[in-house]
Enzyme design. Sequence first.
Site, PDB file in Angstrom:
ATOM      1  N   PRO A   2      40.396 -69.812 -28.740  1.00  0.00           N
ATOM      2  CA  PRO A   2      40.874 -68.720 -29.566  1.00  0.00           C
ATOM      3  C   PRO A   2      40.874 -67.369 -28.871  1.00  0.00           C
ATOM      4  O   PRO A   2      39.831 -66.777 -28.639  1.00  0.00           O
ATOM      5  CB  PRO A   2      39.893 -68.698 -30.741  1.00  0.00           C
ATOM      6  CG  PRO A   2      38.833 -69.693 -30.405  1.00  0.00           C
ATOM      7  CD  PRO A   2      38.985 -70.085 -29.004  1.00  0.00           C
ATOM      8  N   GLU A   3      42.022 -66.884 -28.550  1.00  0.00           N
ATOM      9  CA  GLU A   3      42.194 -65.488 -28.183  1.00  0.00           C
ATOM     10  C   GLU A   3      42.934 -64.840 -29.361  1.00  0.00           C
ATOM     11  O   GLU A   3      43.143 -65.489 -30.386  1.00  0.00           O
ATOM     12  CB  GLU A   3      42.999 -65.374 -26.883  1.00  0.00           C
ATOM     13  CG  GLU A   3      42.334 -66.112 -25.716  1.00  0.00           C
ATOM     14  CD  GLU A   3      43.024 -65.887 -24.384  1.00  0.00           C
ATOM     15  OE1 GLU A   3      43.595 -64.804 -24.193  1.00  0.00           O
ATOM     16  OE2 GLU A   3      43.005 -66.799 -23.539  1.00  0.00           O
ATOM     17  N   LYS A  57      38.968 -60.466 -32.233  1.00  0.00           N
ATOM     18  CA  LYS A  57      38.893 -61.922 -32.407  1.00  0.00           C
ATOM     19  C   LYS A  57      37.967 -62.308 -33.553  1.00  0.00           C
ATOM     20  O   LYS A  57      37.621 -63.481 -33.701  1.00  0.00           O
ATOM     21  CB  LYS A  57      38.402 -62.579 -31.109  1.00  0.00           C
ATOM     22  CG  LYS A  57      39.282 -62.310 -29.892  1.00  0.00           C
ATOM     23  CD  LYS A  57      38.674 -62.935 -28.648  1.00  0.00           C
ATOM     24  CE  LYS A  57      39.328 -62.386 -27.390  1.00  0.00           C
ATOM     25  NZ  LYS A  57      38.608 -62.819 -26.166  1.00  0.00           N
ATOM     26  N   HIS A  91      31.039 -82.293 -35.490  1.00  0.00           N
ATOM     27  CA  HIS A  91      31.073 -80.852 -35.168  1.00  0.00           C
ATOM     28  C   HIS A  91      31.630 -79.982 -36.289  1.00  0.00           C
ATOM     29  O   HIS A  91      31.958 -78.832 -36.051  1.00  0.00           O
ATOM     30  CB  HIS A  91      31.840 -80.586 -33.865  1.00  0.00           C
ATOM     31  CG  HIS A  91      31.361 -81.405 -32.717  1.00  0.00           C
ATOM     32  ND1 HIS A  91      30.057 -81.361 -32.272  1.00  0.00           N
ATOM     33  CD2 HIS A  91      31.987 -82.316 -31.946  1.00  0.00           C
ATOM     34  CE1 HIS A  91      29.925 -82.203 -31.268  1.00  0.00           C
ATOM     35  NE2 HIS A  91      31.079 -82.804 -31.048  1.00  0.00           N
ATOM     36  N   ARG A 110      31.278 -76.755 -29.049  1.00  0.00           N
ATOM     37  CA  ARG A 110      30.275 -76.149 -28.168  1.00  0.00           C
ATOM     38  C   ARG A 110      29.312 -75.199 -28.852  1.00  0.00           C
ATOM     39  O   ARG A 110      28.410 -74.675 -28.215  1.00  0.00           O
ATOM     40  CB  ARG A 110      30.995 -75.445 -27.009  1.00  0.00           C
ATOM     41  CG  ARG A 110      31.698 -76.446 -26.111  1.00  0.00           C
ATOM     42  CD  ARG A 110      32.545 -75.783 -25.061  1.00  0.00           C
ATOM     43  NE  ARG A 110      31.736 -75.130 -24.052  1.00  0.00           N
ATOM     44  CZ  ARG A 110      32.226 -74.412 -23.051  1.00  0.00           C
ATOM     45  NH1 ARG A 110      33.531 -74.235 -22.971  1.00  0.00           N
ATOM     46  NH2 ARG A 110      31.443 -73.870 -22.182  1.00  0.00           N
ATOM     47  N   ARG A 260      34.970 -66.438 -13.918  1.00  0.00           N
ATOM     48  CA  ARG A 260      36.072 -66.946 -14.731  1.00  0.00           C
ATOM     49  C   ARG A 260      37.266 -67.228 -13.827  1.00  0.00           C
ATOM     50  O   ARG A 260      37.504 -66.512 -12.858  1.00  0.00           O
ATOM     51  CB  ARG A 260      36.504 -65.916 -15.807  1.00  0.00           C
ATOM     52  CG  ARG A 260      35.378 -65.300 -16.628  1.00  0.00           C
ATOM     53  CD  ARG A 260      34.606 -66.280 -17.473  1.00  0.00           C
ATOM     54  NE  ARG A 260      35.409 -67.031 -18.418  1.00  0.00           N
ATOM     55  CZ  ARG A 260      35.763 -66.599 -19.632  1.00  0.00           C
ATOM     56  NH1 ARG A 260      35.414 -65.420 -20.035  1.00  0.00           N
ATOM     57  NH2 ARG A 260      36.460 -67.369 -20.430  1.00  0.00           N
TER      58      ARG A 260
END
Length: 275
Positions: A2-3, A57, A91, A110, A260
């Site tokens: 998600p950006e 976000k 999850h 995660r 990154r």
Amino acid sequence: MPELPEVETTINGLRILKNKKVIKVKVYTKKLRYNIPDYIHKTITGQRIKEINRIAKYILIKFKNNITIIIHLGMSGRLKILKKNFIKEKHDHLMLYFRDNYVLALNDTRKFSFVDVVETENICNKKYISSLGIDALSNKLSADYIYGKIHKSVVPIKQILLNQHIVAGIGNIYASEILFDAKISPLTLGRDLLADQINQIIKSIKKILKKAIRYKGSSIRDYRSFDGTLGNFQSNFKVYGKAGKKISSYEIIKIIQYGRTTYFCPKIQKEQNSN
DNA sequence: CACTCTCCCTGAAAGC
DNA sequence: TGCTTTCAGGGAGAGT
């Protein structure tokens, strides 16, 4: 995942829950990035959603009793809307059950996502909100503003774009795509950027993010069913994930900046100083 | 203060 | 094939 474009697409999908009443709150995993507050149950059970929007976000689900649920999706979080005969999946950490058989589920492999519960008028007292820079799609985002933030910076522009305290909403994929579109090397230091380049970066931010939103928006079924697909924008990536491929005979390479990955085409994306 | 790095967590993919 | 290692779209917090 998600950006800003994914978050925007998500909140558009969530709007069908507007005016619906929560009848049950189930926390299956309390400990995500932060603990989900215990009082989430009593603060929103029986309450109706007033509106849904976002800051950068951060997803804001505002209830009519002046309570807002703030959700950040982290790296792998997503929100799913389920109907009556849903199956709880691995999850799924939080579920809100609504009247009319709608269920909203937060699924996050995660567990880097988080859920916060605040009084609506106090949203901006949250440090993670108040410290945000100008939203990437805001028309307040000006070259003067960015110049003021970066003209002494020895940080590479790629990392500057990821800094949510300067411009809010850009993530690692779109940072590479934006710099390719602007034809600027991700290695260029903030202090070395020319006024023209800053203006170009702003143009590319708008262009790339809006295009990404448009592509998600064009695949309505994807987000209405919240089936986890990414929408159609992936096929529009010019450089991200394309190391070794070529753009008009110029090779795309992958480098690591601040831990990154960055993808870029050195022949097309120049550093000012190297010319 | 500004900058850099590690870590949180799980699973897919790559490496061997 | 199967075991091990690396890496992933975010961001806080510690360290320098």
